[in-house]
Each structure stands twice: as C-alpha cells, then as structure tokens.
Design a protein around this motif. Structure first.
Motif, mmCIF file in Angstrom:
data_model
loop_
_atom_site.group_PDB
_atom_site.id
_atom_site.type_symbol
_atom_site.label_atom_id
_atom_site.label_comp_id
_atom_site.label_asym_id
_atom_site.label_seq_id
_atom_site.Cartn_x
_atom_site.Cartn_y
_atom_site.Cartn_z
ATOM 1 N N VAL A 53 -6.836 8.368 7.825
ATOM 2 C CA VAL A 53 -6.493 8.537 6.406
ATOM 3 C C VAL A 53 -4.984 8.673 6.261
ATOM 4 N N VAL A 54 -4.489 8.205 5.118
ATOM 5 C CA VAL A 54 -3.099 8.399 4.739
ATOM 6 C C VAL A 54 -3.134 9.065 3.362
ATOM 7 N N GLU A 55 -2.438 10.204 3.249
ATOM 8 C CA GLU A 55 -2.409 10.938 1.981
ATOM 9 C C GLU A 55 -0.985 11.019 1.461
ATOM 10 N N SER A 56 -0.892 10.955 0.148
ATOM 11 C CA SER A 56 0.401 11.108 -0.512
ATOM 12 C C SER A 56 0.257 12.184 -1.580
ATOM 13 N N VAL A 57 1.344 12.443 -2.282
ATOM 14 C CA VAL A 57 1.273 13.417 -3.366
ATOM 15 C C VAL A 57 0.405 12.903 -4.514
ATOM 16 N N LYS A 58 0.232 11.584 -4.600
ATOM 17 C CA LYS A 58 -0.577 10.961 -5.663
ATOM 18 C C LYS A 58 -2.052 10.854 -5.317
ATOM 19 N N SER A 59 -2.346 10.446 -4.082
ATOM 20 C CA SER A 59 -3.740 10.159 -3.717
ATOM 21 C C SER A 59 -3.895 10.067 -2.206
ATOM 22 N N ALA A 99 0.826 -1.214 0.000
ATOM 23 C CA ALA A 99 0.000 0.000 0.000
ATOM 24 C C ALA A 99 0.857 1.259 0.000
ATOM 25 N N GLN A 100 1.913 1.288 0.807
ATOM 26 C CA GLN A 100 2.742 2.494 0.847
ATOM 27 C C GLN A 100 3.460 2.708 -0.471
ATOM 28 N N HIS A 101 3.849 1.620 -1.150
ATOM 29 C CA HIS A 101 4.460 1.752 -2.481
ATOM 30 C C HIS A 101 3.458 2.315 -3.470
ATOM 31 N N ALA A 102 2.228 1.834 -3.405
ATOM 32 C CA ALA A 102 1.188 2.310 -4.319
ATOM 33 C C ALA A 102 0.869 3.783 -4.076
ATOM 34 N N LEU A 103 0.884 4.207 -2.813
ATOM 35 C CA LEU A 103 0.607 5.614 -2.486
ATOM 36 C C LEU A 103 1.740 6.541 -2.902
ATOM 37 N N GLY A 104 2.969 6.107 -2.755
ATOM 38 C CA GLY A 104 4.115 6.989 -3.000
ATOM 39 C C GLY A 104 4.469 7.732 -1.724
ATOM 40 N N ASP A 105 5.101 8.880 -1.863
ATOM 41 C CA ASP A 105 5.557 9.643 -0.700
ATOM 42 C C ASP A 105 4.383 10.125 0.140
ATOM 43 N N VAL A 106 4.294 9.606 1.360
ATOM 44 C CA VAL A 106 3.215 9.974 2.268
ATOM 45 C C VAL A 106 3.505 11.359 2.849
ATOM 46 N N VAL A 107 2.485 12.254 2.770
ATOM 47 C CA VAL A 107 2.649 13.623 3.261
ATOM 48 C C VAL A 107 1.737 13.942 4.448
ATOM 49 N N TYR A 108 0.758 13.077 4.713
ATOM 50 C CA TYR A 108 -0.182 13.332 5.812
ATOM 51 C C TYR A 108 -0.733 12.003 6.309
ATOM 52 N N ALA A 109 -0.864 11.893 7.620
ATOM 53 C CA ALA A 109 -1.481 10.699 8.216
ATOM 54 C C ALA A 109 -2.355 11.137 9.378
ATOM 55 N N GLU A 110 -3.521 10.550 9.450
ATOM 56 C CA GLU A 110 -4.446 10.793 10.559
ATOM 57 C C GLU A 110 -4.751 9.453 11.205
ATOM 58 N N VAL A 111 -4.564 9.382 12.516
ATOM 59 C CA VAL A 111 -4.838 8.154 13.267
ATOM 60 C C VAL A 111 -6.021 8.402 14.197
ATOM 61 N N PRO A 112 -6.706 7.345 14.616
ATOM 62 C CA PRO A 112 -7.869 7.529 15.498
ATOM 63 C C PRO A 112 -7.452 7.957 16.910
ATOM 64 N N GLU A 113 -8.414 8.459 17.658
ATOM 65 C CA GLU A 113 -8.194 8.890 19.036
ATOM 66 C C GLU A 113 -8.342 7.705 19.997
ATOM 67 N N VAL A 114 -7.479 7.641 20.989
ATOM 68 C CA VAL A 114 -7.584 6.627 22.030
ATOM 69 C C VAL A 114 -8.938 6.787 22.722
ATOM 70 N N GLY A 115 -9.607 5.665 22.935
ATOM 71 C CA GLY A 115 -10.913 5.666 23.586
ATOM 72 C C GLY A 115 -12.077 5.605 22.618
ATOM 73 N N ASP A 116 -11.836 5.953 21.345
ATOM 74 C CA ASP A 116 -12.903 5.862 20.346
ATOM 75 C C ASP A 116 -13.177 4.399 20.023
ATOM 76 N N SER A 117 -14.435 4.093 19.723
ATOM 77 C CA SER A 117 -14.828 2.735 19.340
ATOM 78 C C SER A 117 -15.278 2.721 17.890
ATOM 79 N N PHE A 118 -14.956 1.626 17.217
ATOM 80 C CA PHE A 118 -15.291 1.478 15.806
ATOM 81 C C PHE A 118 -15.806 0.074 15.531
#
Length: 149
Positions: free
Chosen positions: A79-85, A52-71
């Motif tokens: 979300v993980v964002e790169s210059v490509k997508s 997945a990281q190869h497909a994305l390319g250079d990662v420029v932003y990452a958002e992780v969940p908050e401790v205590g949240d349930s899913f």
C-alpha cells in the motif's frame, strides 16, 4: 575506445530468453491500476506511475511485500498512503518477490521525487509469461490517463 570480448557462454546465457520474454526484454509497460513495469530477463520491477504519485499527493507511508512471498496476478502486495488517500499496490504478474525496495519505506518522499526511477517498489520473478500480454504500452497508458486529469 575499448571492446569487451564476450564468451560464448555469456552470449548464450543473455540470449536464452523465451520468445514471449524477448518481446518484453528491458521494456517499460503499464497497468490500468497505475503501476509501471520494467521486464528484464524474467524479472519484473514494479512501481507506481508518476501520474499515480501526483494523484496521491505527498506520500507519508509505503508498504512493500516481503522477499520470498508469492502472489497471483492482481493481488494486493502493499500500500501507498498519502495525506489525501491510500492506494493498494497490485502485482501486474504472478510470481515470487525477489527484492523489495526498503528505501521507499524509509524515505516515502522518494516516491514523490522519483516515482518511475529510484522509487521502484519490488521485483518479482515472473511465473506465467502469458500474463505479460495484458500490460499496456506507453501510448495505451497515456490514452487511459488522458480523461482522468
């Protein structure tokens, strides 16, 4: 060589894993949405695969969940964002977030350097062990990504 003497309580605690968890104890599994999952004593550590990281390319932003949240299984937790997508991070199991890796939000290059080790994204306490059965093993994941190169 030294040996550590383990107390009966310690051994009993380590062996107190349900039969379903025992099958997955300290095991790496994968999802069809390109997350890797390490299961250890009811806690799933989750990150994106090297593929997945190869497909994305250079990662420029990452958002992780908050401790205590349930899913619930399949929900977007970040979300993980790169210059490509950009790509949603999907939870492979239902549960409560017990730890988030802030190192990846502070240094997104870590995802490109160590996607399947130091760049784990979050840890989730598994609430429904039946969901573990839908995860892919290494061979099934390799077959899934085989045609995507």
């Amino acid at each position: 060589m030294s040996f550590r003497i383990l107390s009966k309580a310690f051994v009993a605690q380590r062996m107190a894993v349900s039969p379903m968890f025992a099958r997955f104890y300290a095991t790496r599994k994968f999802t069809d949405t390109h997350e890797w999952v390490d299961i250890d004593n009811g806690i799933a550590t989750v990150g994106i695969t090297d593929y997945a990281q190869h497909a994305l390319g250079d990662v420029v932003y990452a958002e992780v969940p908050e401790v205590g949240d349930s899913f619930s299984l399949g929900e977007s937790v970040g979300v993980v964002e790169s210059v490509k997508s950009s790509s949603d991070i999907v939870t492979p199991v239902s549960g409560e977030i017990v730890e988030a890796n802030e190192a990846v939000t502070a240094n997104t290059k870590l995802i490109n350097k160590a996607a399947e080790t130091d760049a784990w994204l979050f840890k989730i306490k598994i609430s429904d062990e039946e969901e573990l059965g839908q995860l892919l093993d290494k061979d099934a994941y390799a077959k899934l990504t085989e045609g995507e190169h």
